[in-house]
Scaffold this active site. Structure first.
Site, PDB file in Angstrom:
ATOM      1  N   SER A 130       4.525  -1.296   3.150  1.00 22.61           N
ATOM      2  CA  SER A 130       3.835  -2.631   3.449  1.00 22.61           C
ATOM      3  C   SER A 130       4.489  -3.926   2.828  1.00 22.61           C
ATOM      4  O   SER A 130       3.322  -4.653   2.832  1.00 22.61           O
ATOM      5  CB  SER A 130       2.526  -2.413   3.541  1.00 22.61           C
ATOM      6  OG  SER A 130       2.121  -1.431   4.449  1.00 22.61           O
ATOM      7  N   ASP A 180      -1.955  -1.275   7.452  1.00 23.47           N
ATOM      8  CA  ASP A 180      -1.510  -1.816   6.370  1.00 23.47           C
ATOM      9  C   ASP A 180      -2.196  -3.184   6.228  1.00 23.47           C
ATOM     10  O   ASP A 180      -2.395  -3.621   4.929  1.00 23.47           O
ATOM     11  CB  ASP A 180       0.107  -2.293   6.735  1.00 23.47           C
ATOM     12  CG  ASP A 180       0.828  -0.906   7.000  1.00 23.47           C
ATOM     13  OD1 ASP A 180       0.273   0.189   6.879  1.00 23.47           O
ATOM     14  OD2 ASP A 180       2.036  -1.086   7.458  1.00 23.47           O
ATOM     15  N   ARG A 237       0.854  -1.111   0.147  1.00 22.81           N
ATOM     16  CA  ARG A 237       0.077  -0.078   0.036  1.00 22.81           C
ATOM     17  C   ARG A 237       0.921   1.157   0.104  1.00 22.81           C
ATOM     18  O   ARG A 237       2.086   1.357   0.405  1.00 22.81           O
ATOM     19  CB  ARG A 237      -0.852   0.143   1.246  1.00 22.81           C
ATOM     20  CG  ARG A 237      -0.089   0.082   2.656  1.00 22.81           C
ATOM     21  CD  ARG A 237      -0.044   1.351   3.355  1.00 22.81           C
ATOM     22  NE  ARG A 237       0.740   1.503   4.545  1.00 22.81           N
ATOM     23  CZ  ARG A 237       1.973   1.655   4.197  1.00 22.81           C
ATOM     24  NH1 ARG A 237       2.708   2.147   3.280  1.00 22.81           N
ATOM     25  NH2 ARG A 237       2.604   1.886   5.574  1.00 22.81           N
ATOM     26  N   GLU A 251      -0.712   9.856   8.988  1.00 24.23           N
ATOM     27  CA  GLU A 251       0.755   8.830   9.359  1.00 24.23           C
ATOM     28  C   GLU A 251       0.592   9.002  10.727  1.00 24.23           C
ATOM     29  O   GLU A 251       0.587   9.955  11.517  1.00 24.23           O
ATOM     30  CB  GLU A 251       1.814   9.463   8.636  1.00 24.23           C
ATOM     31  CG  GLU A 251       2.749   8.527   8.199  1.00 24.23           C
ATOM     32  CD  GLU A 251       1.952   7.629   6.973  1.00 24.23           C
ATOM     33  OE1 GLU A 251       1.799   6.481   7.231  1.00 24.23           O
ATOM     34  OE2 GLU A 251       2.301   8.101   5.897  1.00 24.23           O
TER      35      GLU A 251
END
Ligand code: GAF
Length: 408
Positions: A140, A186, A37, A43
């Site tokens: 990821s 993720d 991803r 974040e």
């Protein structure tokens, strides 16, 4: 100029060849895959029960293999840049004994998923992993191995098919066997991502809203700083701990429940570093929902401005960027037609993600390269994604999971 992305069929063919050379016999019966991803914004908000806005990539991990009659696992990786040995054998525990993590570290993702599979006991199997997700690139790679492994086990012995529970089981594997106290982003987007959409995930309720991202005039450019990041060091867990400490001092269940006013009122009780970490999270959660709204309206410049604010906050308040990522963002932002750019993923290296007009792609890549960066780039035109494409390179049964769907 941009690197070609190997197709799922090419990866399956590669894994199949390794399987046949290593195990002989009839070849693999099952093939699955799961995507990496890129996070567009949001974040270090997932483990604070906030919002994130990632999208699944056409970079995927593929696993091919077959069930065996024994009680052991034999797994080989054909992925690039992994620790030796490339083949690991282990016995499946016949009681509740946990499968211990160990060396090589890539095999821990397999052991972790076997451990947390929701329909135990897992049957014996042999399998080969191949991946186009760069390791340590913040895209990821580990979640894509976990979700591919889980999907592989579903083909051997189905569970109840609950997708959110599947993502949570894969997250547990990362906690217990890779030692990373990650959030849910993720694994969630690797299971539930949709073609030509980003996913606005509420990491508290575990509900997700797909946000269309299929404008042919728009390009998402991922640029690899080639600084390898590893979240297994102390930095990621220590950031998480600081956020939890801040929430505890503010007497909140999580920073999701905290407003900027709460934070300012409590500033005197927080040390400066903890205050700055918390401030990033509180503002980033707000930015993420605003960004999703902007994307829905096609307000790309507004979205881009939020990306840059996010990057600056990760650099100055959360302190998870690095010189190379900062330089890449600065270079991208100098080009006409670029809306926004930021580091993506856990940080300490890895990639940047840049949103730009399709017409600006060549000059953006040239400009970044002229700044002295010899970089591997991936040009992801959002209309050109193959994250949901099927693959028929195996004889029946063929099972592929891309973005959470299974095709047979
Ligand atoms: C890593 C983690 F695995 C995610 O859960 C998330 O916290 C991310 O870093 C930062 O947003 O990818």
């Amino acid at each position: 100029m941009a690197s070609p992305v190997p197709s799922i069929s090419e990866l399956v063919a590669k894994a199949r060849l390794v399987f046949e050379q290593s195990f002989g016999g009839d070849g693999p019966e099952v093939a699955v895959c799961a995507p990496g991803r890129v996070n567009l914004i949001g974040e270090h908000t997932d483990y604070n029960q906030g919002f994130v806005l990632p999208m699944a990539l056409p970079l995927v991990t593929v696993i091919v293999g077959s069930m065996t009659s024994g009680q052991s696992v034999s797994i080989i990786t054909a992925a690039k840049d992994v620790e030796e040995p490339r083949r690991v054998n282990f016995d499946l525990p016949n009681d509740m004994t946990p499968l211990s993590p160990g060396k090589p570290s890539w095999a821990n993702y397999v052991k972790g998923v076997v451990q947390h599979y929701r329909a135990p006991p897992v049957p014996g199997f042999r399998a080969v992993i191949a991946s186009s997700v760069p390791l340590g690139g913040g895209l990821s790679s580990s979640a894509s191995v976990e979700v591919a492994m889980y999907t592989f086990l579903q083909q051997l012995k189905p569970d109840d098919g609950d997708k959110v529970a599947k993502a949570v089981a894969c997250q547990k594997a990362e906690h217990t066997h890779a030692g990373v106290p990650c959030g849910i982003m993720d694994q969630f987007v690797s299971v539930l991502g949709r073609e030509a959409h980003a996913l606005l995930i509420d990491c508290r309720s575990l509900e997700a809203i797909p946000v269309p991202l299929a404008d042919p005039g728009l390009v998402i450019l991922i640029t690899n700083s080639n600084v390898k990041h590893s979240l297994t060091g102390s930095e990621y867990p220590s950031r998480r701990r600081q956020c939890e400490e801040a929430a505890a001092i503010l007497e909140k269940a999580s920073l999701r429940d905290t407003t900027l006013k709460d934070l300012e009122d409590a500033k005197a009780h927080l040390d400066n570093e903890t205050y700055r970490r918390a401030r990033h999270v509180v503002e980033e959660i707000e930015r993420t929902t605003q960004a999703a709204e902007a994307l829905k309206r096609g307000a790309y410049q507004e979205f881009g401005n939020l990306m840059v604010e996010s990057h600056n906050s990760l650099r100055d308040l959360f302190e998870v960027s690095c010189k190379e990522l900062d330089e890449l963002v600065t270079a991208a932002m100098e080009v006409k037609g670029v809306f926004g750019s930021r580091m993506t993923g856990g940080g300490f290296g890895g990639c940047t993600v840049t949103l730009l007009q399709a017409g600006a792609i060549d000059r953006t890549i040239e400009h970044i390269q002229r700044q002295g960066h010899s970089l591997r780039m991936l040009n992801l035109n959002s209309t050109d994604s193959n994250t949901n494409s099927n693959c028929n390179s195996l004889s029946d049964p063929v099972c592929l999971n891309v973005g959470g769907e299974i095709y047979t």
